[in-house]
Design a protein around this motif. Structure first.
Motif, PDB file in Angstrom:
ATOM      1  N   GLU A   1      -8.154  10.029 -27.672  1.00 37.45           N
ATOM      2  CA  GLU A   1      -6.912  10.393 -27.836  1.00 37.45           C
ATOM      3  C   GLU A   1      -6.101  10.116 -29.044  1.00 37.45           C
ATOM      4  O   GLU A   1      -5.418  11.042 -29.387  1.00 37.45           O
ATOM      5  CB  GLU A   1      -6.004   9.584 -26.388  1.00 37.45           C
ATOM      6  CG  GLU A   1      -4.731   9.963 -26.171  1.00 37.45           C
ATOM      7  CD  GLU A   1      -4.223   9.132 -24.946  1.00 37.45           C
ATOM      8  OE1 GLU A   1      -3.226   8.402 -25.030  1.00 37.45           O
ATOM      9  OE2 GLU A   1      -4.758   9.149 -23.872  1.00 37.45           O
ATOM     10  N   VAL A   2      -6.215   9.183 -29.654  1.00 37.49           N
ATOM     11  CA  VAL A   2      -5.573   8.715 -30.705  1.00 37.49           C
ATOM     12  C   VAL A   2      -6.108   9.533 -31.728  1.00 37.49           C
ATOM     13  O   VAL A   2      -5.517  10.078 -32.476  1.00 37.49           O
ATOM     14  CB  VAL A   2      -5.975   7.300 -31.110  1.00 37.49           C
ATOM     15  CG1 VAL A   2      -5.396   7.011 -32.415  1.00 37.49           C
ATOM     16  CG2 VAL A   2      -5.082   6.458 -29.948  1.00 37.49           C
TER      17      VAL A   2
ATOM     18  N   THR B   1      -0.283  -2.108 -22.765  1.00 43.27           N
ATOM     19  CA  THR B   1       0.250  -1.821 -21.538  1.00 43.27           C
ATOM     20  C   THR B   1      -0.739  -1.371 -20.560  1.00 43.27           C
ATOM     21  O   THR B   1      -0.525  -1.253 -19.511  1.00 43.27           O
ATOM     22  CB  THR B   1       1.447  -0.977 -21.851  1.00 43.27           C
ATOM     23  OG1 THR B   1       0.968   0.415 -22.296  1.00 43.27           O
ATOM     24  CG2 THR B   1       2.521  -1.337 -22.523  1.00 43.27           C
ATOM     25  N   ALA B   2      -1.864  -0.514 -21.051  1.00 43.38           N
ATOM     26  CA  ALA B   2      -2.522   0.431 -19.995  1.00 43.38           C
ATOM     27  C   ALA B   2      -3.680  -0.377 -19.324  1.00 43.38           C
ATOM     28  O   ALA B   2      -4.680   0.227 -19.142  1.00 43.38           O
ATOM     29  CB  ALA B   2      -3.123   1.595 -20.836  1.00 43.38           C
TER      30      ALA B   2
ATOM     31  N   ARG C   1       0.426   0.526 -28.234  1.00 38.77           N
ATOM     32  CA  ARG C   1       1.319   0.494 -26.849  1.00 38.77           C
ATOM     33  C   ARG C   1      -0.062   0.697 -25.998  1.00 38.77           C
ATOM     34  O   ARG C   1       0.289  -0.315 -24.828  1.00 38.77           O
ATOM     35  CB  ARG C   1       1.977   1.549 -26.759  1.00 38.77           C
ATOM     36  CG  ARG C   1       2.868   1.620 -25.534  1.00 38.77           C
ATOM     37  CD  ARG C   1       3.709   3.104 -25.672  1.00 38.77           C
ATOM     38  NE  ARG C   1       4.533   3.037 -26.666  1.00 38.77           N
ATOM     39  CZ  ARG C   1       5.942   2.037 -26.716  1.00 38.77           C
ATOM     40  NH1 ARG C   1       6.087   1.450 -25.531  1.00 38.77           N
ATOM     41  NH2 ARG C   1       6.579   2.279 -27.732  1.00 38.77           N
ATOM     42  N   SER C   2      -0.811   1.492 -26.056  1.00 36.72           N
ATOM     43  CA  SER C   2      -1.956   1.475 -25.099  1.00 36.72           C
ATOM     44  C   SER C   2      -2.699   0.149 -24.784  1.00 36.72           C
ATOM     45  O   SER C   2      -3.122  -0.218 -23.780  1.00 36.72           O
ATOM     46  CB  SER C   2      -3.009   2.519 -25.221  1.00 36.72           C
ATOM     47  OG  SER C   2      -2.214   3.951 -25.378  1.00 36.72           O
TER      48      SER C   2
ATOM     49  N   SER D   1      -5.380  -2.202 -20.818  1.00 35.05           N
ATOM     50  CA  SER D   1      -6.488  -2.619 -21.890  1.00 35.05           C
ATOM     51  C   SER D   1      -6.340  -4.061 -22.266  1.00 35.05           C
ATOM     52  O   SER D   1      -7.293  -4.572 -22.820  1.00 35.05           O
ATOM     53  CB  SER D   1      -6.179  -1.678 -23.142  1.00 35.05           C
ATOM     54  OG  SER D   1      -6.351  -0.481 -22.804  1.00 35.05           O
TER      55      SER D   1
ATOM     56  N   HIS E   1       0.750   4.283 -31.009  1.00 32.43           N
ATOM     57  CA  HIS E   1       0.315   4.669 -29.821  1.00 32.43           C
ATOM     58  C   HIS E   1      -0.706   3.739 -29.149  1.00 32.43           C
ATOM     59  O   HIS E   1      -0.839   3.291 -27.986  1.00 32.43           O
ATOM     60  CB  HIS E   1      -0.188   6.079 -29.824  1.00 32.43           C
ATOM     61  CG  HIS E   1      -0.776   6.540 -28.305  1.00 32.43           C
ATOM     62  ND1 HIS E   1      -0.048   6.914 -27.301  1.00 32.43           N
ATOM     63  CD2 HIS E   1      -1.897   7.032 -27.990  1.00 32.43           C
ATOM     64  CE1 HIS E   1      -0.836   7.009 -26.571  1.00 32.43           C
ATOM     65  NE2 HIS E   1      -2.133   7.213 -26.843  1.00 32.43           N
ATOM     66  N   PHE E   2      -1.675   3.547 -30.107  1.00 30.96           N
ATOM     67  CA  PHE E   2      -2.917   2.749 -29.925  1.00 30.96           C
ATOM     68  C   PHE E   2      -2.441   1.508 -29.344  1.00 30.96           C
ATOM     69  O   PHE E   2      -3.015   0.713 -28.496  1.00 30.96           O
ATOM     70  CB  PHE E   2      -3.970   2.586 -31.116  1.00 30.96           C
ATOM     71  CG  PHE E   2      -4.987   1.645 -30.936  1.00 30.96           C
ATOM     72  CD1 PHE E   2      -6.096   2.085 -30.352  1.00 30.96           C
ATOM     73  CD2 PHE E   2      -4.938   0.415 -31.789  1.00 30.96           C
ATOM     74  CE1 PHE E   2      -7.017   1.095 -30.260  1.00 30.96           C
ATOM     75  CE2 PHE E   2      -5.691  -0.522 -31.495  1.00 30.96           C
ATOM     76  CZ  PHE E   2      -7.149  -0.172 -30.817  1.00 30.96           C
TER      77      PHE E   2
ATOM     78  N   THR F   1     -11.959   6.757 -24.034  1.00 27.82           N
ATOM     79  CA  THR F   1     -10.893   7.833 -24.010  1.00 27.82           C
ATOM     80  C   THR F   1      -9.722   7.501 -24.946  1.00 27.82           C
ATOM     81  O   THR F   1      -9.212   8.336 -25.221  1.00 27.82           O
ATOM     82  CB  THR F   1     -10.567   7.647 -22.419  1.00 27.82           C
ATOM     83  OG1 THR F   1     -11.570   7.950 -21.460  1.00 27.82           O
ATOM     84  CG2 THR F   1      -9.237   8.686 -22.081  1.00 27.82           C
ATOM     85  N   LEU F   2      -9.526   6.418 -24.901  1.00 23.86           N
ATOM     86  CA  LEU F   2      -8.450   6.142 -26.013  1.00 23.86           C
ATOM     87  C   LEU F   2      -8.572   6.426 -27.404  1.00 23.86           C
ATOM     88  O   LEU F   2      -7.608   6.862 -28.066  1.00 23.86           O
ATOM     89  CB  LEU F   2      -7.851   4.640 -25.551  1.00 23.86           C
ATOM     90  CG  LEU F   2      -6.896   3.752 -26.686  1.00 23.86           C
ATOM     91  CD1 LEU F   2      -5.349   4.703 -26.515  1.00 23.86           C
ATOM     92  CD2 LEU F   2      -6.675   2.556 -26.578  1.00 23.86           C
TER      93      LEU F   2
END
Length: 196
Positions: free
Chosen positions: A80-81, A101-102, A97-98, A104, A94-95, A76-77
């Motif tokens: 998205e990227v 934090t997410a 940060r995810s 991951s 963005h990658f 999914t990530l």
């Protein structure tokens, strides 16, 4: 009425299984494969030890299943990227940060733990290798685009992607807590590894 109860039961079972998988990721990431026991995962999932075996026969099965489950989130990530219209450095930020934090970060830490485990089965090792390759293949075209815009250093893109992922994984494996403090600053500094 019986069909409703069957669907409700299925929903409860699926929710409980996800609860176990989330707990397994956290516990495997924290204690490694050798240090993790089914009872620890049961406690983290707030379930009885015996109930765990209604869902998974062994720690090894739970390890493989939780990795597969986590890899769905990775897909999914990646999508998205990949589909973002942002500039290359923004996509990589963005990658990053995810990844930090997410949730991951547990996946990255679990993967590192798996790679250090000498008795890891071949199927799981292959799954981890394929996922790592997907991350590299995500970053390579972004890096090439950034190089063409003169934003990213002109080095071999696959080597840059591997270097960046190795540094990111190492930071996450070490201690994700301090990365959250001044997160934007930490991401900017990390991007300097590849930024022109």
């Amino acid at each position: 009425m019986a069909r409703y109860k069957e669907e409700q039961s299925k929903h409860i079972r699926e929710a409980r299984k996800n609860q176990i998988l989330k707990a397994a990721l956290r516990v495997f990431a924290e204690y490694g494969i050798e240090g993790t026991k089914m009872s620890m995962i049961a406690k983290a999932a707030d379930l009885s030890h015996g109930l765990m075996y209604h869902y998974f026969e062994s720690k090894e099965e739970l390890l493989t299943t939780s990795l597969l489950w986590a890899m769905e989130g990775a897909e999914t990530l990646i999508e998205e990227v990949r589909s973002s219209s942002a500039k290359p450095l923004e996509k990589i930020a963005h990658f990053t940060r995810s990844a930090i934090t997410a949730g991951s970060h547990d996946v990255f830490r679990m993967i590192q733990s798996c790679m250090k485990y000498p008795d890891l089965d071949e199927e799981t090792r292959k799954l981890i290798s394929q996922t790592s390759e997907k991350y590299v293949m995500l970053l390579v075209p972004i890096l090439i685009e950034g190089q063409s815009r003169d934003e990213i250093v002109k080095e071999e893109p696959e080597m840059l992607a591997n270097l960046y992922l190795t540094i990111l994984s190492g930071l996450i494996a070490d201690d994700v807590g301090w990365l959250h403090q001044n997160l934007d600053w930490n991401i900017r500094m990390l991007l300097r590894v590849i930024q022109k």
